[in-house]
Scaffold this motif. Structure first.
Motif, PDB file in Angstrom:
ATOM      1  N   LEU A 186       0.795  -1.196   0.023  1.00 29.51           N
ATOM      2  CA  LEU A 186       0.073  -0.117  -0.042  1.00 29.51           C
ATOM      3  C   LEU A 186       1.088   1.149  -0.100  1.00 29.51           C
ATOM      4  CD1 LEU A 186      -2.651  -0.939   2.662  1.00 29.51           C
ATOM      5  CD2 LEU A 186      -3.088  -0.817   0.165  1.00 29.51           C
ATOM      6  N   SER A 187       0.202   2.281  -0.361  1.00 21.77           N
ATOM      7  CA  SER A 187       1.149   3.618  -0.253  1.00 21.77           C
ATOM      8  C   SER A 187       1.418   3.947   1.301  1.00 21.77           C
ATOM      9  CB  SER A 187       0.052   4.636  -0.866  1.00 21.77           C
ATOM     10  OG  SER A 187       0.691   5.851  -0.451  1.00 21.77           O
ATOM     11  N   ARG A 188       2.411   4.402   1.302  1.00 21.49           N
ATOM     12  CA  ARG A 188       2.885   4.786   2.725  1.00 21.49           C
ATOM     13  C   ARG A 188       2.088   6.009   3.156  1.00 21.49           C
ATOM     14  NH1 ARG A 188       7.906   4.281   5.518  1.00 21.49           N
ATOM     15  NH2 ARG A 188       7.923   5.592   7.515  1.00 21.49           N
ATOM     16  N   ALA A 189       1.342   6.775   2.579  1.00 26.92           N
ATOM     17  CA  ALA A 189       0.561   7.958   3.105  1.00 26.92           C
ATOM     18  C   ALA A 189      -0.726   7.309   3.600  1.00 26.92           C
ATOM     19  CB  ALA A 189      -0.136   8.483   1.818  1.00 26.92           C
ATOM     20  N   GLN A 190      -1.061   6.034   3.501  1.00 30.28           N
ATOM     21  CA  GLN A 190      -2.092   5.304   4.399  1.00 30.28           C
ATOM     22  C   GLN A 190      -1.761   5.327   5.948  1.00 30.28           C
ATOM     23  OE1 GLN A 190      -4.775   3.982   3.113  1.00 30.28           O
ATOM     24  NE2 GLN A 190      -4.495   3.202   1.015  1.00 30.28           N
ATOM     25  N   LEU A 191      -0.653   5.511   6.070  1.00 28.95           N
ATOM     26  CA  LEU A 191      -0.252   5.719   7.627  1.00 28.95           C
ATOM     27  C   LEU A 191      -0.385   7.105   8.258  1.00 28.95           C
ATOM     28  CD1 LEU A 191       2.840   3.349   7.567  1.00 28.95           C
ATOM     29  CD2 LEU A 191       0.601   2.625   8.156  1.00 28.95           C
ATOM     30  N   ASP A 192      -0.611   7.981   7.442  1.00 27.79           N
ATOM     31  CA  ASP A 192      -0.534   9.395   7.904  1.00 27.79           C
ATOM     32  C   ASP A 192      -1.897   9.706   8.495  1.00 27.79           C
ATOM     33  OD1 ASP A 192       1.834   9.838   6.716  1.00 27.79           O
ATOM     34  OD2 ASP A 192       1.009  10.659   4.890  1.00 27.79           O
ATOM     35  N   GLY A 193      -2.014  10.954   9.135  1.00 26.00           N
ATOM     36  CA  GLY A 193      -3.431  11.260   9.772  1.00 26.00           C
ATOM     37  C   GLY A 193      -3.935  10.274  10.878  1.00 26.00           C
ATOM     38  N   ALA A 194      -5.142   9.846  10.664  1.00 25.65           N
ATOM     39  CA  ALA A 194      -5.627   8.947  11.693  1.00 25.65           C
ATOM     40  C   ALA A 194      -5.050   7.408  11.502  1.00 25.65           C
ATOM     41  CB  ALA A 194      -7.279   8.986  11.148  1.00 25.65           C
ATOM     42  N   GLY A 195      -4.332   7.281  10.566  1.00 26.65           N
ATOM     43  CA  GLY A 195      -3.999   5.926  10.145  1.00 26.65           C
ATOM     44  C   GLY A 195      -4.842   4.852   9.420  1.00 26.65           C
ATOM     45  N   LEU A 196      -4.024   3.683   9.051  1.00 30.75           N
ATOM     46  CA  LEU A 196      -4.630   2.769   8.346  1.00 30.75           C
ATOM     47  C   LEU A 196      -5.434   1.831   9.393  1.00 30.75           C
ATOM     48  CD1 LEU A 196      -5.109   1.027   5.727  1.00 30.75           C
ATOM     49  CD2 LEU A 196      -2.766  -0.279   6.434  1.00 30.75           C
ATOM     50  N   PRO A 197      -6.863   1.547   9.036  1.00 28.93           N
ATOM     51  CA  PRO A 197      -7.547   0.759   9.771  1.00 28.93           C
ATOM     52  C   PRO A 197      -7.068  -0.675   9.824  1.00 28.93           C
ATOM     53  CG  PRO A 197      -9.149   1.998   8.797  1.00 28.93           C
ATOM     54  CD  PRO A 197      -7.640   2.379   8.081  1.00 28.93           C
ATOM     55  N   VAL A 198      -7.108  -1.623  10.893  1.00 30.00           N
ATOM     56  CA  VAL A 198      -6.372  -2.829  10.920  1.00 30.00           C
ATOM     57  C   VAL A 198      -7.216  -3.695  10.014  1.00 30.00           C
ATOM     58  CG1 VAL A 198      -7.428  -3.471  12.973  1.00 30.00           C
ATOM     59  CG2 VAL A 198      -5.029  -4.435  12.412  1.00 30.00           C
ATOM     60  N   VAL A 199      -8.514  -3.566   9.840  1.00 24.32           N
ATOM     61  CA  VAL A 199      -9.192  -4.426   9.268  1.00 24.32           C
ATOM     62  C   VAL A 199      -8.874  -4.303   7.515  1.00 24.32           C
ATOM     63  CG1 VAL A 199     -11.658  -4.657   8.284  1.00 24.32           C
ATOM     64  CG2 VAL A 199     -11.327  -4.331  10.598  1.00 24.32           C
ATOM     65  N   ASP A 200      -8.523  -2.888   7.298  1.00 25.22           N
ATOM     66  CA  ASP A 200      -7.957  -2.886   5.971  1.00 25.22           C
ATOM     67  C   ASP A 200      -6.984  -3.576   5.504  1.00 25.22           C
ATOM     68  OD1 ASP A 200     -10.332  -1.522   5.524  1.00 25.22           O
ATOM     69  OD2 ASP A 200      -9.616   0.599   5.426  1.00 25.22           O
ATOM     70  N   ALA A 201      -5.984  -3.341   6.732  1.00 25.20           N
ATOM     71  CA  ALA A 201      -4.588  -3.932   6.397  1.00 25.20           C
ATOM     72  C   ALA A 201      -4.517  -5.439   6.334  1.00 25.20           C
ATOM     73  CB  ALA A 201      -3.700  -3.613   7.990  1.00 25.20           C
ATOM     74  N   LEU A 202      -5.605  -5.939   7.124  1.00 30.57           N
ATOM     75  CA  LEU A 202      -5.583  -7.537   6.917  1.00 30.57           C
ATOM     76  C   LEU A 202      -6.074  -7.899   5.440  1.00 30.57           C
ATOM     77  CD1 LEU A 202      -7.070  -8.274  10.632  1.00 30.57           C
ATOM     78  CD2 LEU A 202      -5.021  -8.951   9.643  1.00 30.57           C
ATOM     79  N   VAL A 203      -7.051  -7.264   5.051  1.00 24.67           N
ATOM     80  CA  VAL A 203      -7.547  -7.315   3.740  1.00 24.67           C
ATOM     81  C   VAL A 203      -6.116  -7.196   2.786  1.00 24.67           C
ATOM     82  CG1 VAL A 203      -9.030  -6.896   1.779  1.00 24.67           C
ATOM     83  CG2 VAL A 203      -9.895  -7.088   4.303  1.00 24.67           C
ATOM     84  N   ALA A 204      -5.555  -5.985   2.739  1.00 23.00           N
ATOM     85  CA  ALA A 204      -4.611  -5.789   1.686  1.00 23.00           C
ATOM     86  C   ALA A 204      -3.389  -6.731   1.836  1.00 23.00           C
ATOM     87  CB  ALA A 204      -4.080  -4.324   2.113  1.00 23.00           C
ATOM     88  N   ALA A 205      -3.279  -7.257   2.872  1.00 21.35           N
ATOM     89  CA  ALA A 205      -2.084  -8.236   3.261  1.00 21.35           C
ATOM     90  C   ALA A 205      -2.556  -9.683   2.672  1.00 21.35           C
ATOM     91  CB  ALA A 205      -1.567  -8.179   4.391  1.00 21.35           C
ATOM     92  N   GLY A 206      -3.492  -9.953   2.502  1.00 20.97           N
ATOM     93  CA  GLY A 206      -4.263 -11.064   2.007  1.00 20.97           C
ATOM     94  C   GLY A 206      -4.626 -12.187   3.163  1.00 20.97           C
ATOM     95  N   LEU A 207      -4.799 -11.468   4.379  1.00 19.03           N
ATOM     96  CA  LEU A 207      -4.994 -12.510   5.516  1.00 19.03           C
ATOM     97  C   LEU A 207      -6.618 -12.349   5.615  1.00 19.03           C
ATOM     98  CD1 LEU A 207      -2.503 -11.524   8.232  1.00 19.03           C
ATOM     99  CD2 LEU A 207      -2.440 -13.596   6.729  1.00 19.03           C
ATOM    100  N   ALA A 208      -7.333 -11.978   4.908  1.00 18.37           N
ATOM    101  CA  ALA A 208      -8.688 -11.850   5.225  1.00 18.37           C
ATOM    102  C   ALA A 208      -9.030 -11.783   3.697  1.00 18.37           C
ATOM    103  CB  ALA A 208      -9.186 -11.134   5.978  1.00 18.37           C
TER     104      ALA A 208
END
Length: 425
Positions: free
Chosen positions: A348-370
């Motif tokens: 993902l883009s590093r910018a996703q970590l800025d501001g409020a951050g990246l929801p962990v639910v979205d991270a699990l999907v992006a990584a292929g764990l869900a």
């Protein structure tokens, strides 16, 4: 148990040219050598038997000479090979020799008796005619043709070039030179070197170097193989190197942790200085509880410490703990990539970590764990989601730059062992 008897007890003596070799070794400090061809800029696991055997001799107060084949490496030993090697130029060989010499310092003490030699130093100045006149005339071709390394290649489709045929002449002269200049009386090598070793002894006799006052000996150790006959130190991804840049301390450590039960006892005997009494105890524990892998862990610790030092061993052990659930922080991308070499990676883009951050639910999907956000939510609610091996406690959890385990990577886990990396670029 005397020194030579221990070599035999450890399975390190495959062949010897004289049954009195043990008594001769017990008679005082002796000089011996073994050769290492610099075909790459690193040694690999296959070379360890030779390095550790020379180390044993030095610890027994003998004088080892490690010969790096700057000359013979230009040709390549045909022993055990079914095709000719690619020939290296002088610059590449000089680079390889320098790298290998540095690695040997882990095994041998060159400040206290061990010698590092390069056979290019005594052969590089020859002209072809000088070599034929002074050395070649002492080699009966009919004897050379009987050597296994020659016969096997002559009978193959690849055949044997004159270049490779000349290899044994160069190696044989190494023994002559070292006997003259260093009083070296023993050549050691792997079992595939028996023909080259006996040729060296024969050349020394024909040239008047070997005599009753200076008898020459040879012995070989068995090749480092698995119980199924295949070479040890090879994996699907290639050789296990001694250079940390080629094979990391973690990968090196893991190779030995995963050695088969049928092979680990032999490795402990031939490759380590662990006492035979302790090895016998480990053999018994393996019979009682093989799943504990105590023998493999002991082997991995000893060899990783020897090759990579205490710092390398600590790094490898920490990486192993991480793979089995220890919290992760303060690592670099390369180390994480090695630890989790076989797990999927999302990006993902590093910018996703800025501001409020990246929801962990979205991270699990992006990584292929869900497969979906719904599945990711259930994983979190059931307590099965982890960030850098720390459990995620709530659905509102977001990830920021503070959650990076290395420069660009966050390690995610679902359940006990299902890992994925999320790279933020």
């Amino acid at each position: 148990m005397d020194f030579y008897a221990e070599l035999e007890a450890r399975g390190l003596v495959h062949q010897a040219t004289d049954p009195g070799l043990g008594a001769w070794l017990a008679g005082g400090s002796r000089t011996l050598y073994a050769g290492f061809d610099p075909t790459a800029d690193s040694l690999h696991v296959g070379h360890m038997m030779g390095l550790i055997t020379l180390r044993r001799f030095q610890k027994a107060r003998h004088k080892p000479i490690a010969v790096v084949g700057g000359a013979t490496g230009m040709i390549g030993d045909p022993s055990g090979k079914n095709a000719e090697r690619n020939l290296l130029d002088k610059a590449a060989l000089e680079h390889n020799v320098a790298c290998i010499a540095k690695q040997m310092e882990r095994f041998l003490d060159f400040e206290s008796g061990a010698v590092l030699a390069n056979n290019f130093d005594w052969t590089g100045g020859w002209t072809y005619l000088e070599f034929l006149r002074d050395i070649g005339k002492f080699f009966p071709v009919n004897v050379m043709l009987q050597k296994d390394s020659v016969k096997s290649r002559l009978g193959s489709d690849a055949g044997l070039s004159y270049t490779e045929f000349s290899y044994m002449l160069l190696q044989a002269y190494d023994f002559v030179h070292l006997a003259r200049e260093h009083g070296c009386q023993l050549q050691a090598g792997g079992s595939d070197q028996w023909g080259n070793i006996t040729t060296g002894i024969d050349l020394a006799r024909r040239m008047g170097v070997s005599s009753e006052k200076l008898p020459l000996f040879g012995f070989t150790w068995p090749l480092l193989t698995k119980s199924d006959g295949s070479k040890m130190g090879k994996t699907e991804s290639g050789a296990i190197w001694l250079d940390a840049e080629r094979t990391s301390p973690y990968q090196f450590f893991q190779y030995w942790v995963n050695v088969d039960d049928a092979d680990v006892g032999g490795c402990l005997r031939t490759l380590t200085e662990v006492s035979l009494e302790e090895i016998a105890t480990l053999d018994a524990s393996r019979t009682e509880n093989a799943a504990a892998r105590e023998s493999q862990k002991r082997l991995a610790e000893e060899l990783t410490r020897l090759v990579h030092g205490a710092e390398g061993l600590t790094s490898a052990q920490r990486a192993t703990e991480i793979f089995f659930g220890a919290e992760i922080d303060g690592l670099d991308d390369k180390t994480l990539g090695q630890i989790f070499a076989d797990v999927p990676t999302g990006e993902l883009s590093r910018a996703q970590l800025d501001g409020a951050g990246l929801p962990v639910v979205d991270a699990l999907v992006a990584a292929g764990l869900a497969k979906s956000k719904g599945e990711a939510r259930r994983t979190v609610e059931q307590g099965g989601a982890y960030v850098n091996n720390r459990r995620v406690e709530g659905l509102d959890r977001t990830l920021t730059a503070a959650n990076l385990a290395s420069e660009t990577v966050i390690v995610l886990r679902s359940g006990r062992k299902k890992y994925a990396l999320l790279r933020l670029v």
